[in-house]
Design an enzyme around this catalytic site. Structure first.
Site, PDB file in Angstrom:
ATOM      1  N   VAL A   3      20.548  62.040  68.344  1.00 48.29           N
ATOM      2  CA  VAL A   3      19.670  62.095  66.856  1.00 48.29           C
ATOM      3  C   VAL A   3      20.289  61.449  65.944  1.00 48.29           C
ATOM      4  CG1 VAL A   3      18.836  63.687  65.241  1.00 48.29           C
ATOM      5  CG2 VAL A   3      18.944  64.485  67.264  1.00 48.29           C
ATOM      6  N   CYS A   4      19.333  60.628  65.268  1.00 49.16           N
ATOM      7  CA  CYS A   4      19.579  59.855  64.112  1.00 49.16           C
ATOM      8  C   CYS A   4      18.538  60.204  62.996  1.00 49.16           C
ATOM      9  CB  CYS A   4      19.971  58.321  64.239  1.00 49.16           C
ATOM     10  SG  CYS A   4      18.340  57.252  64.695  1.00 49.16           S
ATOM     11  N   ALA A   5      18.342  59.214  62.060  1.00 44.16           N
ATOM     12  CA  ALA A   5      17.286  59.504  60.844  1.00 44.16           C
ATOM     13  C   ALA A   5      15.891  59.074  61.536  1.00 44.16           C
ATOM     14  CB  ALA A   5      17.927  58.736  59.600  1.00 44.16           C
ATOM     15  N   GLY A  64      15.390  57.245  64.654  1.00 46.40           N
ATOM     16  CA  GLY A  64      15.398  57.302  66.251  1.00 46.40           C
ATOM     17  C   GLY A  64      15.936  55.671  66.765  1.00 46.40           C
ATOM     18  N   THR A 108      15.583  62.722  62.466  1.00 43.78           N
ATOM     19  CA  THR A 108      15.307  63.771  61.538  1.00 43.78           C
ATOM     20  C   THR A 108      14.276  63.675  60.711  1.00 43.78           C
ATOM     21  OG1 THR A 108      16.857  62.807  60.131  1.00 43.78           O
ATOM     22  CG2 THR A 108      17.870  64.530  61.732  1.00 43.78           C
TER      23      THR A 108
END
Length: 196
Positions: free
Chosen positions: A64-66, A68, A92
């Site tokens: 996961v990141c902010a 993708g 996220t």
């Protein structure tokens, strides 16, 4: 076979069976993350490869990141090392937009997401180049350079400025935090191996 990506609702339904790895900076992670996610910033991924390989052997990894983008890059790195992992589509940001909660520590410091940090620094540099360029024309090249960097970033999907900003102290995990995360993931291996 591990899917290459999961939509937020798919990931939410399977959260109990996934090991979630958040590759954002520690400041971004502290400002809001998926409950139970382990923070291993992208620039520290190589350090965690042995532990992540073991974790992937126990069950599926969701990275996961902010947005993708960084998680897709992390998944490519993991795949190159024979570690299957899926990325959260939209990161996220999409997770929140779909109504799923992000966990925030009570003592978390507020740190802007990396894309916002990049926009702030890039915009500041462009304005500085234009303002100083009123007096010294060659200073306008600073604005040209930043604009070219932004275009390259959009085309290539990588961002040199984000890599530099990720190294700032406010974006760095304390060594003890990263060590603790790796220890938790390794302890999970020990529990699985002992049949507990």
């Amino acid at each position: 076979m591990t899917p290459t990506s999961l939509a937020p609702d798919q990931a939410h339904a399977r959260l109990h069976e996934l090991t979630v790895i958040d590759v954002r900076t520690s400041g971004e992670y502290a400002s809001g993350h998926i409950a139970g996610a382990h923070n291993i910033p992208l620039d520290h991924l190589d350090t965690a490869l042995p532990v992540l390989k073991s974790a992937a052997g126990r069950g599926e990894l969701l990275v996961v990141c902010a947005s993708g983008a960084r998680s897709a890059q992390a998944c490519a790195t993991l795949a190159a090392h024979g570690i299957p992992a899926a990325t959260l589509t939209g990161g996220t940001t999409a997770w929140s937009r779909h109504g799923h909660d992000l966990h925030r520590s009570a003592d978390a410091r507020a740190v802007w997401p990396m894309d916002r940090q990049v926009r702030f620094v890039a915009g500041s540099l462009v304005l500085t180049g234009l303002a100083v360029g009123q007096r010294w024309a060659t200073a306008r090249w600073l604005s040209v350079g930043v604009a070219g960097g932004l275009v390259h970033s959009a085309v290539s999907g990588s961002c040199a400025m984000a890599r530099v900003l990720a190294r700032l102290p406010l974006n760095q995990p304390r060594a003890t935090d990263l060590d603790a995360t790796l220890a938790v993931l390794a302890d999970s291996d020990d529990l699985t191996a002992s049949g507990q």
